[in-house]
Design a protein around this motif. Sequence first.
Motif, PDB file in Angstrom:
ATOM      1  N   LEU A  26       0.859  -1.181   0.000  1.00 20.78           N
ATOM      2  CA  LEU A  26       0.000   0.000   0.000  1.00 20.78           C
ATOM      3  C   LEU A  26       0.894   1.229   0.000  1.00 20.78           C
ATOM      4  CD1 LEU A  26      -2.873   1.304   0.502  1.00 20.78           C
ATOM      5  CD2 LEU A  26      -2.250   1.262   2.913  1.00 20.78           C
ATOM      6  N   VAL A  27       0.634   2.135  -0.928  1.00 23.49           N
ATOM      7  CA  VAL A  27       1.351   3.408  -0.934  1.00 23.49           C
ATOM      8  C   VAL A  27       0.335   4.492  -0.581  1.00 23.49           C
ATOM      9  CG1 VAL A  27       3.085   4.766  -2.147  1.00 23.49           C
ATOM     10  CG2 VAL A  27       2.495   2.495  -3.013  1.00 23.49           C
ATOM     11  N   PRO A  28       0.407   5.044   0.629  1.00 23.65           N
ATOM     12  CA  PRO A  28      -0.543   6.114   0.971  1.00 23.65           C
ATOM     13  C   PRO A  28      -0.327   7.323   0.065  1.00 23.65           C
ATOM     14  CG  PRO A  28       0.595   5.267   2.932  1.00 23.65           C
ATOM     15  CD  PRO A  28       1.320   4.722   1.735  1.00 23.65           C
ATOM     16  N   GLY A  29      -1.376   8.104  -0.158  1.00 24.60           N
ATOM     17  CA  GLY A  29      -1.258   9.296  -1.004  1.00 24.60           C
ATOM     18  C   GLY A  29      -0.132  10.188  -0.530  1.00 24.60           C
ATOM     19  N   GLY A  30       0.717  10.614  -1.475  1.00 29.96           N
ATOM     20  CA  GLY A  30       1.806  11.531  -1.143  1.00 29.96           C
ATOM     21  C   GLY A  30       3.051  10.860  -0.598  1.00 29.96           C
ATOM     22  N   LYS A  31       3.008   9.538  -0.397  1.00 29.78           N
ATOM     23  CA  LYS A  31       4.182   8.831   0.150  1.00 29.78           C
ATOM     24  C   LYS A  31       4.996   8.181  -0.965  1.00 29.78           C
ATOM     25  CE  LYS A  31       3.123   9.489   4.515  1.00 29.78           C
ATOM     26  NZ  LYS A  31       3.937  10.325   5.393  1.00 29.78           N
ATOM     27  N   THR A  32       6.176   7.720  -0.599  1.00 28.59           N
ATOM     28  CA  THR A  32       7.073   7.081  -1.559  1.00 28.59           C
ATOM     29  C   THR A  32       7.341   5.642  -1.162  1.00 28.59           C
ATOM     30  OG1 THR A  32       8.166   9.159  -2.125  1.00 28.59           O
ATOM     31  CG2 THR A  32       9.396   7.137  -2.565  1.00 28.59           C
ATOM     32  N   LEU A  33       7.077   4.741  -2.090  1.00 25.28           N
ATOM     33  CA  LEU A  33       7.409   3.327  -1.907  1.00 25.28           C
ATOM     34  C   LEU A  33       8.534   2.988  -2.871  1.00 25.28           C
ATOM     35  CD1 LEU A  33       6.365   0.385  -0.770  1.00 25.28           C
ATOM     36  CD2 LEU A  33       5.617   0.142  -3.134  1.00 25.28           C
ATOM     37  N   ALA A  34       9.540   2.314  -2.379  1.00 28.75           N
ATOM     38  CA  ALA A  34      10.601   1.844  -3.260  1.00 28.75           C
ATOM     39  C   ALA A  34      10.486   0.335  -3.413  1.00 28.75           C
ATOM     40  CB  ALA A  34      11.968   2.208  -2.687  1.00 28.75           C
ATOM     41  N   ILE A  35      10.726  -0.124  -4.642  1.00 32.15           N
ATOM     42  CA  ILE A  35      10.737  -1.561  -4.923  1.00 32.15           C
ATOM     43  C   ILE A  35      12.138  -1.907  -5.393  1.00 32.15           C
ATOM     44  CG2 ILE A  35       9.734  -3.421  -6.297  1.00 32.15           C
ATOM     45  CD1 ILE A  35       7.230  -1.671  -6.624  1.00 32.15           C
ATOM     46  N   VAL A  36      12.792  -2.768  -4.655  1.00 34.89           N
ATOM     47  CA  VAL A  36      14.122  -3.204  -5.059  1.00 34.89           C
ATOM     48  C   VAL A  36      14.098  -4.711  -5.266  1.00 34.89           C
ATOM     49  CG1 VAL A  36      15.339  -1.338  -3.861  1.00 34.89           C
ATOM     50  CG2 VAL A  36      14.940  -3.491  -2.677  1.00 34.89           C
ATOM     51  N   GLY A  37      15.113  -5.206  -5.927  1.00 40.23           N
ATOM     52  CA  GLY A  37      15.181  -6.643  -6.150  1.00 40.23           C
ATOM     53  C   GLY A  37      16.008  -6.930  -7.373  1.00 40.23           C
ATOM     54  N   PRO A  38      16.432  -8.171  -7.532  1.00 45.31           N
ATOM     55  CA  PRO A  38      17.300  -8.517  -8.655  1.00 45.31           C
ATOM     56  C   PRO A  38      16.607  -8.364  -9.996  1.00 45.31           C
ATOM     57  CG  PRO A  38      16.626 -10.488  -7.469  1.00 45.31           C
ATOM     58  CD  PRO A  38      16.144  -9.327  -6.664  1.00 45.31           C
ATOM     59  N   SER A  39      17.388  -8.272 -11.032  1.00 39.41           N
ATOM     60  CA  SER A  39      16.870  -8.197 -12.394  1.00 39.41           C
ATOM     61  C   SER A  39      15.975  -9.403 -12.658  1.00 39.41           C
ATOM     62  CB  SER A  39      18.058  -8.178 -13.352  1.00 39.41           C
ATOM     63  OG  SER A  39      17.591  -8.071 -14.655  1.00 39.41           O
ATOM     64  N   GLY A  40      14.827  -9.154 -13.260  1.00 42.61           N
ATOM     65  CA  GLY A  40      13.909 -10.249 -13.561  1.00 42.61           C
ATOM     66  C   GLY A  40      12.935 -10.570 -12.446  1.00 42.61           C
ATOM     67  N   ALA A  41      13.022  -9.843 -11.321  1.00 42.82           N
ATOM     68  CA  ALA A  41      12.156 -10.141 -10.173  1.00 42.82           C
ATOM     69  C   ALA A  41      10.699  -9.772 -10.432  1.00 42.82           C
ATOM     70  CB  ALA A  41      12.666  -9.409  -8.930  1.00 42.82           C
ATOM     71  N   GLY A  42      10.472  -8.863 -11.388  1.00 39.69           N
ATOM     72  CA  GLY A  42       9.098  -8.457 -11.677  1.00 39.69           C
ATOM     73  C   GLY A  42       8.814  -6.993 -11.371  1.00 39.69           C
ATOM     74  N   LYS A  43       9.863  -6.207 -11.157  1.00 33.82           N
ATOM     75  CA  LYS A  43       9.681  -4.803 -10.761  1.00 33.82           C
ATOM     76  C   LYS A  43       9.003  -3.981 -11.864  1.00 33.82           C
ATOM     77  CE  LYS A  43      14.113  -4.178 -10.024  1.00 33.82           C
ATOM     78  NZ  LYS A  43      14.617  -5.516 -10.449  1.00 33.82           N
ATOM     79  N   SER A  44       9.535  -4.050 -13.083  1.00 32.53           N
ATOM     80  CA  SER A  44       8.921  -3.272 -14.168  1.00 32.53           C
ATOM     81  C   SER A  44       7.532  -3.793 -14.494  1.00 32.53           C
ATOM     82  CB  SER A  44       9.794  -3.325 -15.418  1.00 32.53           C
ATOM     83  OG  SER A  44      11.025  -2.708 -15.168  1.00 32.53           O
ATOM     84  N   THR A  45       7.316  -5.070 -14.259  1.00 35.47           N
ATOM     85  CA  THR A  45       5.989  -5.646 -14.492  1.00 35.47           C
ATOM     86  C   THR A  45       4.954  -4.944 -13.616  1.00 35.47           C
ATOM     87  OG1 THR A  45       6.961  -7.770 -15.112  1.00 35.47           O
ATOM     88  CG2 THR A  45       4.664  -7.793 -14.388  1.00 35.47           C
ATOM     89  N   ILE A  46       5.332  -4.619 -12.391  1.00 31.15           N
ATOM     90  CA  ILE A  46       4.423  -3.902 -11.486  1.00 31.15           C
ATOM     91  C   ILE A  46       4.006  -2.572 -12.109  1.00 31.15           C
ATOM     92  CG2 ILE A  46       4.433  -2.617  -9.294  1.00 31.15           C
ATOM     93  CD1 ILE A  46       5.862  -5.074  -8.060  1.00 31.15           C
ATOM     94  N   ALA A  47       4.979  -1.859 -12.708  1.00 32.08           N
ATOM     95  CA  ALA A  47       4.661  -0.583 -13.352  1.00 32.08           C
ATOM     96  C   ALA A  47       3.719  -0.800 -14.538  1.00 32.08           C
ATOM     97  CB  ALA A  47       5.952   0.103 -13.808  1.00 32.08           C
TER      98      ALA A  47
END
Length: 229
Positions: A26-47
């Motif tokens: 959950l990212v509350p309005g106005g807050k910043t969430l960072a997603i880290v993880g190895p290449s291929g983990a699915g980070k860009s897929t989330i976007a």
Amino acid sequence: EGRVKFDNVRFGYEANRPILKGVSFLVPGGKTLAIVGPSGAGKSTIARLLFRFYDVTGGSISIDGQDIGRVQQRTLRENIGIVPQDTVLFNDTIGYNIAYGREGATPEEVEAAARGAAIHDFVAAQPDDYKTQVGERGLKLSGGEKQRVAIARTLLKDPPILILDEATSALDSRTEAEIQRTLRDVSAQRTVIVIAHRLSTIVDADEIVVLNDGRVAERGNHASLLRQN
Ligand code: ADP
Ligand code: ADP
């Protein structure tokens, strides 16, 4: 306000090959969430799922409590800005590149966005200078300068939700620090999802999730994750 919720999201590009295996945050309005993880983990897929380029196969994604499955993609694109890793510019003027997607922006609006992205370092702050051609037959911009154009475009669009997808990872460390500073200003007041592979670039995130093999492996803040790893 831009509250983003992923609730047990499952997704795969191909049948029988799950990429996200039940991801919640959950990212509350106005807050910043960072997603880290190895290449291929699915980070860009989330976007990509947040833009609804694909539909989830399980769970749900909502913005301000509304399931994005019921929101037009056009509306999503208006409300979400993205600064990608490598910005590809049109062989046109700087002004055109900044205003792309916001046809009808006034020169004053373009200039304000350019100032917010600190573009005056390489283009003098005169509205006419935004007629400078970039690309093959014009000004050759460095990676950091291109990122500033992408940031200016985002400022002009002024979306409540911003995705920074490895926005500084292709830059040398000094330029990265400069762009990070600009991004910090741009990120204030917005809901931000930062995709990164270095913890050092996300010191300010309100929450960090570590994605591994399609699952949230850990979550915490910068200090707590540094202690564990
Ligand atoms: P990350 O951003 O964490 O590096 P991605 O979300 O880009 O990871 O990719 C996650 C996985 O999905 C990878 O195994 C990648 O090969 C796969 N993948 C990405 N895009 C596609 C696609 N369009 N079709 C099939 N598989 C894909
Ligand atoms: P990034 O993670 O930097 O956004 P991409 O999304 O372009 O990069 O690709 C991530 C991974 O997904 C890469 O390993 C790429 O080979 C793979 N991939 C991208 N598109 C496809 C596709 N259509 N089919 C299979 N794999 C893909």
